[in-house]
Scaffold this active site. Sequence first.
Site, PDB file in Angstrom:
ATOM      1  N   GLU A   1       1.886  -0.634   3.460  1.00 40.96           N
ATOM      2  CA  GLU A   1       3.082   0.003   2.900  1.00 40.96           C
ATOM      3  C   GLU A   1       2.781   1.028   1.808  1.00 40.96           C
ATOM      4  O   GLU A   1       3.301   0.945   0.693  1.00 40.96           O
ATOM      5  CB  GLU A   1       4.069  -1.063   2.392  1.00 40.96           C
ATOM      6  CG  GLU A   1       4.591  -1.930   3.514  1.00 40.96           C
ATOM      7  CD  GLU A   1       5.794  -2.787   3.139  1.00 40.96           C
ATOM      8  OE1 GLU A   1       6.201  -2.777   1.964  1.00 40.96           O
ATOM      9  OE2 GLU A   1       6.331  -3.459   4.032  1.00 40.96           O
TER      10      GLU A   1
ATOM     11  N   GLU B   1       5.054  -6.961   9.987  1.00 40.14           N
ATOM     12  CA  GLU B   1       5.946  -7.735   9.116  1.00 40.14           C
ATOM     13  C   GLU B   1       7.367  -7.602   9.634  1.00 40.14           C
ATOM     14  O   GLU B   1       7.784  -6.535  10.092  1.00 40.14           O
ATOM     15  CB  GLU B   1       5.908  -7.255   7.658  1.00 40.14           C
ATOM     16  CG  GLU B   1       4.669  -7.693   6.922  1.00 40.14           C
ATOM     17  CD  GLU B   1       4.665  -7.313   5.454  1.00 40.14           C
ATOM     18  OE1 GLU B   1       5.731  -7.377   4.798  1.00 40.14           O
ATOM     19  OE2 GLU B   1       3.583  -6.942   4.966  1.00 40.14           O
TER      20      GLU B   1
END
Length: 475
Positions: free
Chosen positions: A165, A369
Site C-alpha cells: 500500500e 487483502e
Amino acid sequence: MMHNKLKPFPSNFLWGASTSAYQTEGAWQEEGKGLSVIDVANHVEGVADFTVASDHYHRYKEDIALMAEMGLKAYRFSVAWTRIFPEGDGDLNEQGIAFYNRLINEIISYGMEPILTMYHFDLPQALEERGGWSNRDTVKAFSTYAETLFHFFGDRVFYWLTINEQNMIILHGESIGTSSQSEKNPQKDLYQQNHHMLIAQAEAMVICHEQLPEAKIGPAPNIAPIYPATSKPEDVLAADTYASIRNWLYLDVAVHGHYHPTAWAYLENKGYTPEMLSGDEDLLQRALPDFIAVNYYTSQTVAESRGDESDYSHTGDQHETVGEPGAYRGAVNPNLPKTDFGWEIDPVGFRTVLREVYNRYHLPIIVTENGLGAFDKLENDETVRDPYRIEFLDKHITHMQEAISDGVDVIGYCPWAAIDLISTHQGCSKRYGFIYVNREEFDLKDLRRIRKQSFYWYQKVIRTNGAVREYISLK
Ligand code: BG6
C-alpha cells in the site's frame, strides 16, 4: 452484466490469507531486531501497541499448523526489514534470516505457497532518522535488502510483493508512522518520497528477475473504485481526477514505467513534481511486474470541488479523509451499509476494482487483502460466532467470481487476516482473523488460539474450490 453461469475458480486458485510482521509477530526487540517507524510512532491512546501483538514470532508453528488445517493454499506474510538489517542497511542480522527460514520452511512443509511482502509499513527507524524515503540513499538500502531476501529465501519463495500500500503510505502516512521530512513543502516532499519508493520498487523487480528468473513479483497497492456522487459531469470528472491520484498514479508507473498524465498534471498544478535523475525513466521502463496484488476494503465517493476546506470530508473509511480543494470533494455514499468501524461495505465495488485493474493492465491479479474488522466475542463454550464476517467474505467472493466470469484473471485470494492481529491504528478489539487470539487491548491473557466459525466456513470454501459457501453451524 448478469452471467447465465458463473465460471468456476481455476483448479490451482491460491486460496490463502494474509498478515503483516508488525501486526502479528511481537518480539519487537528480540534476537537482534532493530526499531522500525512503527515501534517509535506516537501510539494511538487507548489501544494496544505492537510490542507483543499476536506473539506469532514465538507461536508461528502453532499458527501455521492451524492455517494448514484451515486448508490454506497460500500464506501471505511480511518480513520485518529491521530483523534482517536492524539499522536498515549495514550489518546483517543472522538471527532474523534464521527466523524467516524457519517460518518459510514451516509454511512449505504443509504444501502452502509463501507469498512474501518485503515492506509492510515498518521502515527501519535508523533510515527514517537519515531522511527516510526523502533521502535517495533509502533506495539503495531497499535494493540491498531486496537482494538479500532474494538470496536467502529465493530458493523457496516464488511470489514476492514489493511495498504494501504505497499509496496509503503517501496519502495517510501520519497514521502509519512515515511522514513528510519537510516543513516548508510537506506535500512536495511526500511525492519525492513516493518517487523514491517507485524507483526502489523498480530496482527490486529488475534484481528479482535477474536473480530469480522463475519468480513472480508485483506491487501491492490499496485500490478503491471511485464513484461520482451524482451523474453531474463535474462530479464524474472529479471522480476520474481522484482515481488518477489515488490509484493509477502508482500502478501506471509500476506497470507502464511512466506517470499517469492526469496525476502528473495534478502534481504540476500543485507544484509537487518530484526530482528525477537521469536513468530513472529508463529503469522504470525496464522494470515490469508479473502480477498485481490488490488490497480491497471499500469504495470511495467524491463530488466536484468547491475549492475550499469544506472539500475535506470523512467518508466511509475512517482513516481516509477524502477531499482536496480544487480537485475533488469527499462524499458519503448513501447506498452502502457500514462496518462497526464505519467503513462502507461494497462487494460490488470489488468486482469493479478487479475489472478496472485487469482491463487497464492485463496482468494476473492476486487479492492480498480484503476483510472485515469487527468486535468478536469469545463465548463461554469456547466458540466465536462471526456470521457477519462470513457474510462479508461470501459476498466478496461472489463478486470476485463474477469478475472472473467477466474475464478477469484472478489467481488468488488472501483475505485479511489469517489470524487476529493488531489493527494499524484501532487496536486488537478490531478483529479480522479466522483464528481468534485470546487477548484484550492491555490484558495479554493467555494468547491462546481459537478457531472461529469463519475458520470452518473458509475451510469448506477452500475444500470445494469456492463451490460451497453456505453458512454452517459451529459445532
Ligand atoms: C491495510 C493494511 O491498509 O488495511 C493493513 O495493509 C491493515 O496493515 C488493514 O491492517 C486494515 O486496516 P486497519 O486500520 O483496520 O488495521
